[in-house]
Design a protein around this motif. Sequence first.
Motif, PDB file in Angstrom:
ATOM      1  N   LEU A  19      15.679 -28.530 -22.971  1.00  0.00           N
ATOM      2  CA  LEU A  19      15.478 -29.681 -22.085  1.00  0.00           C
ATOM      3  C   LEU A  19      14.556 -30.707 -22.740  1.00  0.00           C
ATOM      4  O   LEU A  19      14.932 -31.870 -22.909  1.00  0.00           O
ATOM      5  CB  LEU A  19      14.901 -29.220 -20.745  1.00  0.00           C
ATOM      6  N   GLY A  20      13.365 -30.305 -23.109  1.00  0.00           N
ATOM      7  CA  GLY A  20      12.437 -31.200 -23.778  1.00  0.00           C
ATOM      8  C   GLY A  20      11.819 -32.219 -22.841  1.00  0.00           C
ATOM      9  O   GLY A  20      12.271 -32.419 -21.706  1.00  0.00           O
ATOM     10  N   SER A  21      10.765 -32.888 -23.324  1.00  0.00           N
ATOM     11  CA  SER A  21      10.064 -33.876 -22.503  1.00  0.00           C
ATOM     12  C   SER A  21      10.966 -35.036 -22.111  1.00  0.00           C
ATOM     13  O   SER A  21      10.932 -35.504 -20.969  1.00  0.00           O
ATOM     14  CB  SER A  21       8.845 -34.414 -23.266  1.00  0.00           C
ATOM     15  N   GLY A  22      11.800 -35.498 -23.062  1.00  0.00           N
ATOM     16  CA  GLY A  22      12.680 -36.618 -22.762  1.00  0.00           C
ATOM     17  C   GLY A  22      13.678 -36.290 -21.668  1.00  0.00           C
ATOM     18  O   GLY A  22      13.884 -37.076 -20.741  1.00  0.00           O
ATOM     19  N   GLY A  23      14.284 -35.100 -21.755  1.00  0.00           N
ATOM     20  CA  GLY A  23      15.246 -34.698 -20.731  1.00  0.00           C
ATOM     21  C   GLY A  23      14.599 -34.522 -19.374  1.00  0.00           C
ATOM     22  O   GLY A  23      15.178 -34.908 -18.340  1.00  0.00           O
ATOM     23  N   LEU A  24      13.405 -33.951 -19.349  1.00  0.00           N
ATOM     24  CA  LEU A  24      12.717 -33.756 -18.074  1.00  0.00           C
ATOM     25  C   LEU A  24      12.296 -35.093 -17.474  1.00  0.00           C
ATOM     26  O   LEU A  24      12.471 -35.329 -16.261  1.00  0.00           O
ATOM     27  CB  LEU A  24      11.500 -32.850 -18.289  1.00  0.00           C
ATOM     28  N   ARG A  25      11.752 -35.983 -18.306  1.00  0.00           N
ATOM     29  CA  ARG A  25      11.351 -37.292 -17.787  1.00  0.00           C
ATOM     30  C   ARG A  25      12.554 -38.080 -17.261  1.00  0.00           C
ATOM     31  O   ARG A  25      12.455 -38.763 -16.234  1.00  0.00           O
ATOM     32  CB  ARG A  25      10.647 -38.092 -18.889  1.00  0.00           C
ATOM     33  N   ALA A  37      14.107 -31.397  -6.879  1.00  0.00           N
ATOM     34  CA  ALA A  37      15.429 -31.989  -7.082  1.00  0.00           C
ATOM     35  C   ALA A  37      15.846 -31.864  -8.544  1.00  0.00           C
ATOM     36  O   ALA A  37      17.026 -31.639  -8.850  1.00  0.00           O
ATOM     37  CB  ALA A  37      15.425 -33.455  -6.659  1.00  0.00           C
ATOM     38  N   VAL A  38      14.892 -31.988  -9.449  1.00  0.00           N
ATOM     39  CA  VAL A  38      15.185 -31.812 -10.874  1.00  0.00           C
ATOM     40  C   VAL A  38      15.695 -30.399 -11.128  1.00  0.00           C
ATOM     41  O   VAL A  38      16.693 -30.201 -11.843  1.00  0.00           O
ATOM     42  CB  VAL A  38      13.927 -32.087 -11.727  1.00  0.00           C
ATOM     43  N   LEU A  39      15.021 -29.397 -10.573  1.00  0.00           N
ATOM     44  CA  LEU A  39      15.449 -28.014 -10.785  1.00  0.00           C
ATOM     45  C   LEU A  39      16.837 -27.763 -10.213  1.00  0.00           C
ATOM     46  O   LEU A  39      17.647 -27.056 -10.814  1.00  0.00           O
ATOM     47  CB  LEU A  39      14.447 -27.046 -10.160  1.00  0.00           C
ATOM     48  N   ARG A  40      17.112 -28.336  -9.046  1.00  0.00           N
ATOM     49  CA  ARG A  40      18.461 -28.168  -8.462  1.00  0.00           C
ATOM     50  C   ARG A  40      19.508 -28.776  -9.387  1.00  0.00           C
ATOM     51  O   ARG A  40      20.582 -28.192  -9.607  1.00  0.00           O
ATOM     52  CB  ARG A  40      18.520 -28.811  -7.075  1.00  0.00           C
ATOM     53  N   ASN A  41      19.192 -29.951  -9.928  1.00  0.00           N
ATOM     54  CA  ASN A  41      20.115 -30.610 -10.848  1.00  0.00           C
ATOM     55  C   ASN A  41      20.319 -29.779 -12.110  1.00  0.00           C
ATOM     56  O   ASN A  41      21.445 -29.621 -12.600  1.00  0.00           O
ATOM     57  CB  ASN A  41      19.578 -31.999 -11.194  1.00  0.00           C
ATOM     58  N   LEU A  42      19.205 -29.236 -12.632  1.00  0.00           N
ATOM     59  CA  LEU A  42      19.302 -28.404 -13.832  1.00  0.00           C
ATOM     60  C   LEU A  42      20.165 -27.177 -13.571  1.00  0.00           C
ATOM     61  O   LEU A  42      20.975 -26.779 -14.419  1.00  0.00           O
ATOM     62  CB  LEU A  42      17.904 -27.965 -14.278  1.00  0.00           C
ATOM     63  N   HIS A  43      20.010 -26.578 -12.423  1.00  0.00           N
ATOM     64  CA  HIS A  43      20.772 -25.362 -12.123  1.00  0.00           C
ATOM     65  C   HIS A  43      22.260 -25.673 -11.994  1.00  0.00           C
ATOM     66  O   HIS A  43      23.115 -24.907 -12.449  1.00  0.00           O
ATOM     67  CB  HIS A  43      20.238 -24.704 -10.846  1.00  0.00           C
ATOM     68  N   ARG A  44      22.569 -26.822 -11.385  1.00  0.00           N
ATOM     69  CA  ARG A  44      23.983 -27.190 -11.235  1.00  0.00           C
ATOM     70  C   ARG A  44      24.646 -27.440 -12.592  1.00  0.00           C
ATOM     71  O   ARG A  44      25.838 -27.157 -12.772  1.00  0.00           O
ATOM     72  CB  ARG A  44      24.110 -28.454 -10.368  1.00  0.00           C
ATOM     73  N   HIS A  45      23.867 -27.975 -13.530  1.00  0.00           N
ATOM     74  CA  HIS A  45      24.426 -28.352 -14.830  1.00  0.00           C
ATOM     75  C   HIS A  45      23.887 -27.461 -15.950  1.00  0.00           C
ATOM     76  O   HIS A  45      23.825 -27.885 -17.111  1.00  0.00           O
ATOM     77  CB  HIS A  45      24.108 -29.821 -15.124  1.00  0.00           C
ATOM     78  N   ARG A  46      23.529 -26.230 -15.615  1.00  0.00           N
ATOM     79  CA  ARG A  46      22.847 -25.369 -16.585  1.00  0.00           C
ATOM     80  C   ARG A  46      23.710 -25.026 -17.792  1.00  0.00           C
ATOM     81  O   ARG A  46      23.194 -24.840 -18.888  1.00  0.00           O
ATOM     82  CB  ARG A  46      22.347 -24.091 -15.912  1.00  0.00           C
ATOM     83  N   THR A  47      25.027 -24.954 -17.602  1.00  0.00           N
ATOM     84  CA  THR A  47      25.884 -24.600 -18.743  1.00  0.00           C
ATOM     85  C   THR A  47      25.897 -25.699 -19.799  1.00  0.00           C
ATOM     86  O   THR A  47      26.089 -25.428 -20.986  1.00  0.00           O
ATOM     87  CB  THR A  47      27.319 -24.334 -18.276  1.00  0.00           C
ATOM     88  N   ALA A  48      25.649 -26.961 -19.380  1.00  0.00           N
ATOM     89  CA  ALA A  48      25.654 -28.079 -20.331  1.00  0.00           C
ATOM     90  C   ALA A  48      24.455 -28.027 -21.263  1.00  0.00           C
ATOM     91  O   ALA A  48      24.483 -28.631 -22.345  1.00  0.00           O
ATOM     92  CB  ALA A  48      25.678 -29.407 -19.575  1.00  0.00           C
TER      93      ALA A  48
END
Length: 378
Positions: A19-25, A37-48
Amino acid sequence: MDETHELRAWLTALRTPGLGSGGLRERLDATDGDIDAVLRNLHRHRTALGEEAKVWLDAPDEARLAADIAWLAEPDHHLLRCTDVDFPPQLENIPQPPAALFVAGNPGLALLPQVAIVGARSASAAGMAHASAFARALAQAGFAITSGMADGIDGAAHTAALDAGGSTLAVIGTGADRVYPRKHHALARRIAAQGALISEYPLGTGARADHFPRRNRIIAGLSLGTLVVEAGLRSGSLITARLAGEQGREVFALPGSIHNPLARGCHRLIRDGARLVETAAEIIETLTPAARMLGGELAARLGSAGVAASEGDTTSAASDDPAYRDLCGALGHDPATLDELVQRTGQTASALSSMLLMLELQGRVETLPGNRYQQLPG
């Protein structure tokens, strides 16, 4: 949101592989800073994000997260998040700004006007003496000394600032719970007690060669100017100087003997436009206007966030604000640590750091060695 729940969410995101700082920001910007909301988004798109990220997000290491939270619960341990009002604004415009910083010590020091002092690990005796003298003079003039806690020039600068009763920040390339090099364990303890150890890397992260050039952007970004004392032509200090110049900060260099290979990097910087300096007074004169400007920007930033009123009336606003009255009452007449003030007021460390900085800018509070605060008479 419960503080422990929010911390767990942040730590989960910060430890997400790939993920990195850029992806998280980027995701925080898209959700108005809502880490859930970020974690929910990450979980939905975790395979990417790849297999490692998918494994982590499907089953985070609860023992690791619990250990992180336990470390942060200890006195003078903090997580500065980019969504916090007291996250250093100096870092917002640097390349790949960190999403969060782990801090052992006083997080409010990251908001002070800073001068980075960097140089060779295998410095000469004269170079070490120069680093110490400049750090001492700059610290006595009110600048915090920032460096990377490496051997040589870095260590000399940190030590001199501490010995002078000043503030120093060490931006390190490991987790904030690790010390590198190992010989600096005693120095690291002093910095954590009287200054701040800062890292963007998760706790437990060991020393890696690629981490140290990356942390240099934070050293340069926090500082109003960077002084290079001694450096060879391939020194990592030249990276810090280059980043400082690219970020629009001042770059200073000490000249040396033409026969000293550790002077060649400084001479190259001077040829490329760095300011040749011979005394700390030259640096102080150059940076004082920028330091005053930073103070004004911070006062306006903190005021707009609700910890004070407009920049033009911060003194009366702080006097009228019940939270400030409670804080001044909690300070009393004797020095107090941030953790003691948290217990006395019920406020968070983040909120108190912002309020204490505002009071310090007004000349009503001073920071003492050992991360203590003293209310001034008046």
